[in-house]
Design a protein around this motif. Structure first.
Motif, short mmCIF file in Angstrom:
data_model
loop_
_atom_site.label_atom_id
_atom_site.label_comp_id
_atom_site.label_asym_id
_atom_site.label_seq_id
_atom_site.Cartn_x
_atom_site.Cartn_y
_atom_site.Cartn_z
N MET A 222 -1.70 5.70 -15.57
CA MET A 222 -1.19 4.33 -15.44
C MET A 222 -1.12 3.87 -13.99
O MET A 222 -0.49 4.50 -13.15
N ILE A 223 -1.73 2.75 -13.74
CA ILE A 223 -1.75 2.20 -12.39
C ILE A 223 -0.60 1.21 -12.22
O ILE A 223 -0.38 0.36 -13.07
N THR A 224 0.13 1.35 -11.14
CA THR A 224 1.31 0.51 -10.93
C THR A 224 1.15 -0.38 -9.71
O THR A 224 0.17 -0.29 -8.97
N ILE A 225 2.17 -1.20 -9.54
CA ILE A 225 2.15 -2.13 -8.41
C ILE A 225 2.07 -1.37 -7.09
O ILE A 225 1.50 -1.84 -6.10
N LYS A 226 2.64 -0.18 -7.10
CA LYS A 226 2.65 0.68 -5.92
C LYS A 226 1.21 1.06 -5.53
O LYS A 226 0.83 1.00 -4.35
N ASP A 227 0.44 1.43 -6.54
CA ASP A 227 -0.96 1.78 -6.30
C ASP A 227 -1.73 0.60 -5.74
O ASP A 227 -2.50 0.74 -4.79
N VAL A 228 -1.49 -0.55 -6.34
CA VAL A 228 -2.18 -1.75 -5.88
C VAL A 228 -1.81 -2.02 -4.43
O VAL A 228 -2.67 -2.35 -3.60
N ALA A 229 -0.54 -1.86 -4.11
CA ALA A 229 -0.07 -2.10 -2.74
C ALA A 229 -0.77 -1.15 -1.77
O ALA A 229 -1.32 -1.58 -0.76
N ARG A 230 -0.76 0.10 -2.12
CA ARG A 230 -1.40 1.10 -1.26
C ARG A 230 -2.88 0.79 -1.06
O ARG A 230 -3.37 0.73 0.07
N MET A 231 -3.56 0.51 -2.17
CA MET A 231 -4.99 0.28 -2.09
C MET A 231 -5.37 -0.99 -1.34
O MET A 231 -6.46 -1.10 -0.80
N SER A 232 -4.45 -1.97 -1.34
CA SER A 232 -4.79 -3.20 -0.60
C SER A 232 -4.17 -3.17 0.79
O SER A 232 -4.31 -4.13 1.55
N GLY A 233 -3.46 -2.12 1.12
CA GLY A 233 -2.90 -1.99 2.45
C GLY A 233 -1.77 -2.96 2.74
O GLY A 233 -1.57 -3.38 3.88
#
Lengths: 333, 333
Positions: A1-12
């Motif tokens: 499961m991908i979370t907002i945290k992952d999105v944040a990390r990946m978009s810097g």
DNA sequence: GGTTTTTATGATAACGATAAAAGATGTTGC
DNA sequence: GCAACATCTTTTATCGTTATCATAAAAACC
């Protein structure tokens, strides 16, 4: 499961920024927004509504407690509820209770724990303590239809007294004076009582002395079917039967048919409700049309207004009925 | 709103202890348990399932995407799903999509965001990309019924080829040789195609050369009603019509009736599905009984098994049909 | 050009529950 | 009497978000 945290990390960027992009809640620079949206697109990220619900304290959940979904008119109402509810972004959690009080209580408790924002009860015979429990535990609720003892609750219905009187008037106009009424549960709910009263009142108004009320065991097809034996006994004395709902009427007509009697030649039969089936039987059934889809639609709309804080949401509404003349009545004059 | 924190404070223990009392997850001393339960009773505290869901990563939510709830057989299936789902403590989130692909996609996304643990699709014509999306985004899903191009998905259905063949055989046995088939959407789904094939195969097996397939505009009452004009034109050439579903059959029969033709005297008509209505019309309809309630029940049961990790859950099931002989067929020999 | 205001972003504390680890108390064994 | 253990309880981290507050950078002011 991908979370907002992952999105944040990946978009810097920070999770706050991602949240802002998702909700459009605060300004975000075009480049950052673009980057974040790209990552969301790539990863197929979908915000977790459970987490969101927890912090926003909104569930957008409406619980519908319904006795029996296999009733065509109930299915129609639920359809109205679902469709309009969804228009306003609410979800419908369906609870079938099958006339079981304990089940109803359990559903109520469940809906509560699930943080449902409103509850719709569809049916006739709700115990006082169920209604008390709803009033106590739920912020917002609506009923179909109103109940005899509780006039403090909010409901959507139609004026069954007037409707019933109009149907009776029609039968009288067609030359009938020996009209019987086939009730479902007798006088146990306001809705049913109103029908009987409308029928009696109209007879009185026309100085017709004769009245007769059959009481069926229930409100379904089989109950109407069973009542035919009673009706057949009285065939010499009555010329028309006004049934409290279409299913009863169709059951009655079919049993009469099976015994060799023809409707409307041997006896006229009318129904109430305009269930889908009443156009699909022969003879087609003369009846009162209750706008079930609209009832569902208006019910959920009103509920949503209340949920969203509209103090002026009118919550005791009677929708208009209409009279459907079809082919189940014989003109006697 | 009273929370676990309040209960903890009021009973003079920590929130963990309260949690243990609620869930019976770890030992708690009798006195403490008693005290906590008292406070819960007093305050009417109910655990917030949203918060619970978040941490346990379980939603106990099953999404049902259904095209049209006003179909009586669909309502019956949903009833089976709801009732059995609830037996296993799952909730049913209802999504009506009304044959609209975009709506279906939206529902899918919504159910995903709501952390639904499984999805049931009820209907016939699901686009490939919808099915792809379901397979991609959802851990567990079930379909009714199987689709022509996707044999990789899990479904519950009945063997419509055999059922259709049996019905055809029955008609032949009653002396009919000029039998037409009234299809709903033609050959667009496996389910429908199987029926046509079963019909043709049985004709062939009996060395009957004649076959004729009408294709209606849709699968509802009105579509059957509309087809009567075609059937009437062919009245000299055919003696029976086998309809792909009961609603079509009833519509057809009624229009024939309205035009002065009698079923089964002038022509025999049979249906498929055993919708509730088929017993409520006259003549009663000879048909194939699909156990819709059971289909719903088995579908949800299988889905729950899959959710709960049963690797052996059989997920391509064909339930038995049964043949219902009623009164819409005339014996010719 | 320095101060103020605006705009964009980040860090952090909730929301209400569960779960794992740690602590406190009491009991048992030798 | 002290170690070892069992039993019960609290502390702390966490679930995936949003909301509040703080901060940095840019724009605007006079």
């Amino acid at each position: 499961m991908i979370t907002i945290k992952d999105v944040a990390r990946m978009s810097g960027v920070s999770i706050s920024t991602v949240s802002r992009v998702i909700n459009d809640s605060k300004p975000v620079s075009p480049e950052v927004r673009k980057k974040v949206l790209e990552v969301i697109e790539e990863t197929g990220y979908r915000p977790n509504e459970v987490a969101r619900s927890l912090v926003t304290r909104r569930s957008y959940l409406i619980g519908v407690i319904v006795n029996d979904l296999s009733n065509s008119y109930i299915a129609e109402m639920v359809k109205g509820i679902e469709e309009v509810g969804r228009m306003y972004n609410y979800d419908i959690l369906l609870c079938g209770s099958y006339y079981d009080r304990e089940a109803q209580m359990n559903h109520l408790s469940l809906l509560n724990r699930k943080q449902a924002e409103g509850i719709i009860l569809i049916g006739y015979h709700f115990d006082d303590d169920l209604i008390e429990a709803v009033k106590k535990n739920t912020k917002h609720s609506m009923y179909f239809t109103r109940d005899i003892k509780n006039d403090t609750i909010d409901y959507i219905s139609i004026n069954s007294f007037l409707a019933s009187a109009e149907m009776t008037k029609y039968l009288i106009g067609e030359g009938h004076t020996k009209i019987a009424f086939l009730s479902d549960f007798g006088e146990s709910s306001t809705h049913e009582l109103d029908k009987i009263n409308g029928y009696k009142e109209m007879l009185k108004e026309n100085n017709i002395d004769f009245s007769k009320v059959y009481v069926a065991e229930g409100r379904r097809y089989n109950d109407g079917y069973a009542m035919a034996t009673e009706v057949i006994k009285d065939l010499g004395n009555i010329t028309a039967v006004f049934c409290a709902n279409d299913e009863l009427a169709i059951g009655l007509i079919n049993h009469l048919f099976d015994e060799g009697y023809k409707v409307p030649d041997d006896i006229s039969v009318v129904g109430y409700g305009d269930y889908k089936e009443s156009q699909h039987v022969r003879p087609t059934l003369t009846t009162i049309s209750e706008p079930f889809y609209d009832v569902g639609a208006v019910t959920v709309r009103t509920l949503i207004k209340k949920i969203e804080g509209d103090k002026n949401a009118v919550s005791k509404i009677e929708l208009p009925y209409s009279f459907m003349e079809r082919n189940s009545v014989k003109t006697l004059n």
